[in-house]
Scaffold this motif. Structure first.
Motif, PDB file in Angstrom:
ATOM      1  N   SER A  10       0.818  -1.219   0.000  1.00 53.32           N
ATOM      2  CA  SER A  10       0.000   0.000   0.000  1.00 53.32           C
ATOM      3  C   SER A  10       0.850   1.268   0.000  1.00 53.32           C
ATOM      4  O   SER A  10       0.404   2.309  -0.486  1.00 53.32           O
ATOM      5  N   SER A  61      -2.072  -4.355  -0.850  1.00 59.07           N
ATOM      6  CA  SER A  61      -1.833  -3.554  -2.047  1.00 59.07           C
ATOM      7  C   SER A  61      -3.136  -3.062  -2.668  1.00 59.07           C
ATOM      8  O   SER A  61      -4.213  -3.600  -2.409  1.00 59.07           O
ATOM      9  N   ASN A  62      -3.004  -2.047  -3.515  1.00 59.29           N
ATOM     10  CA  ASN A  62      -4.140  -1.465  -4.219  1.00 59.29           C
ATOM     11  C   ASN A  62      -4.097  -1.952  -5.666  1.00 59.29           C
ATOM     12  O   ASN A  62      -3.169  -1.660  -6.402  1.00 59.29           O
ATOM     13  N   GLU A  63      -5.116  -2.695  -6.068  1.00 58.40           N
ATOM     14  CA  GLU A  63      -5.118  -3.302  -7.401  1.00 58.40           C
ATOM     15  C   GLU A  63      -5.097  -2.256  -8.512  1.00 58.40           C
ATOM     16  O   GLU A  63      -4.462  -2.459  -9.552  1.00 58.40           O
ATOM     17  N   THR A  64      -5.751  -1.145  -8.281  1.00 61.56           N
ATOM     18  CA  THR A  64      -5.767  -0.075  -9.283  1.00 61.56           C
ATOM     19  C   THR A  64      -4.370   0.483  -9.496  1.00 61.56           C
ATOM     20  O   THR A  64      -3.957   0.773 -10.627  1.00 61.56           O
ATOM     21  N   GLN A  65      -3.607   0.640  -8.397  1.00 59.18           N
ATOM     22  CA  GLN A  65      -2.238   1.133  -8.513  1.00 59.18           C
ATOM     23  C   GLN A  65      -1.349   0.155  -9.258  1.00 59.18           C
ATOM     24  O   GLN A  65      -0.503   0.560 -10.061  1.00 59.18           O
TER      25      GLN A  65
END
Length: 251
Positions: free
Chosen positions: A158, A213-217
């Protein structure tokens, strides 16, 4: 052989049941980030997810922390983990929070910080569990496969990215960078590639989703990376289970 792989950070936890069928993963994001509250939230999550009542042959925990450093085994033998950690990060650390993993296949030792609540909680819940730093899992997973071609393996969380480069069967680079925007990830990664003169010779980039984690990132990072002409001959892919499956090499 049934294996429970647990990936843990101060942000989130992911439990993955590895067995004969497809891996089954459950993720929980922590709401309160203090030691006692972590334990309460984990207890509740284990109950709600059903993992509390399941039995596994093997249990592993991969702890993610920003402060981690690698040391040659022969150098480590001449000193100790606390002295090395202080040299790298200063004195503002409880010595009880310093631990290390030996990685004999690379003749390295990974020294890192881990809060006491992590060990106390998981050792009580799963007495046979093996707790290690996720960087140790990453390196074992990388060098269990083909490492002759130049490649980069990244784990994006993240707020930080763990980066490793492999060149002709050797570990060329290992570092962790913090970030706030995806462009920060691009800068740190490309800058490190240029420093190591690997930009045009890289054959593969593997991007792994770290716990929390951020999938979009991750998707945005891949899309921006693919626009670099220097990487046009490099295969870029996301591997969501690489770090999880690598835990099986540590028991």
């Amino acid at each position: 052989m049934k294996h429970l792989a647990i990936e843990l950070s101060e942000v989130a936890v992911r439990f993955t049941a590895i067995g004969d069928v497809a891996n089954e993963a459950h993720t929980f994001f922590f709401k309160d980030k203090i030691d006692h509250s972590y334990k309460v939230q984990l207890d509740n999550f284990l109950e709600e997810s059903g993992f509390k009542n399941l039995s596994f042959d093997e249990y592993t925990v991969g702890w993610s922390s920003f402060r981690s450093t690698l040391m040659p085994s022969n150098v480590f033998g001449e000193t100790n983990s606390a002295a090395i950690f202080k040299l790298c990060y200063g004195d503002q650390i409880d010595l009880n929070h310093i631990d290390y993993n030996r990685i004999p296949e690379l003749n390295l030792v990974n020294i890192y910080e881990i809060p006491l609540w992590v060990k106390s909680f998981f050792v009580i819940k799963f007495p046979r569990c093996v707790i290690q730093h996720d960087g140790s899992h990453l390196l074992r997973g990388v060098f269990a496969g083909n490492t002759f071609q130049n490649k980069a393996i990244l784990v994006i969380y993240s707020d930080r990215m763990l980066v490793s480069f492999v060149k002709e069967n050797k570990l060329e680079f290992y570092a962790t960078f913090t970030f706030t925007e995806v462009d920060d990830l691009i800068y740190h990664f490309m800058h490190s590639l240029h420093q190591k003169e690997l930009v045009t010779s890289l054959k593969e980039i593997k991007v792994c989703n770290g716990v929390g984690s951020n999938e979009t990132q991750l998707t945005e990072f891949i899309e921006k990376l693919a626009k670099f002409s220097d990487l046009k001959n490099c295969k870029i892919k996301i591997d969501n289970e690489f770090l999880t499956n690598s835990q099986q090499l540590c028991v």
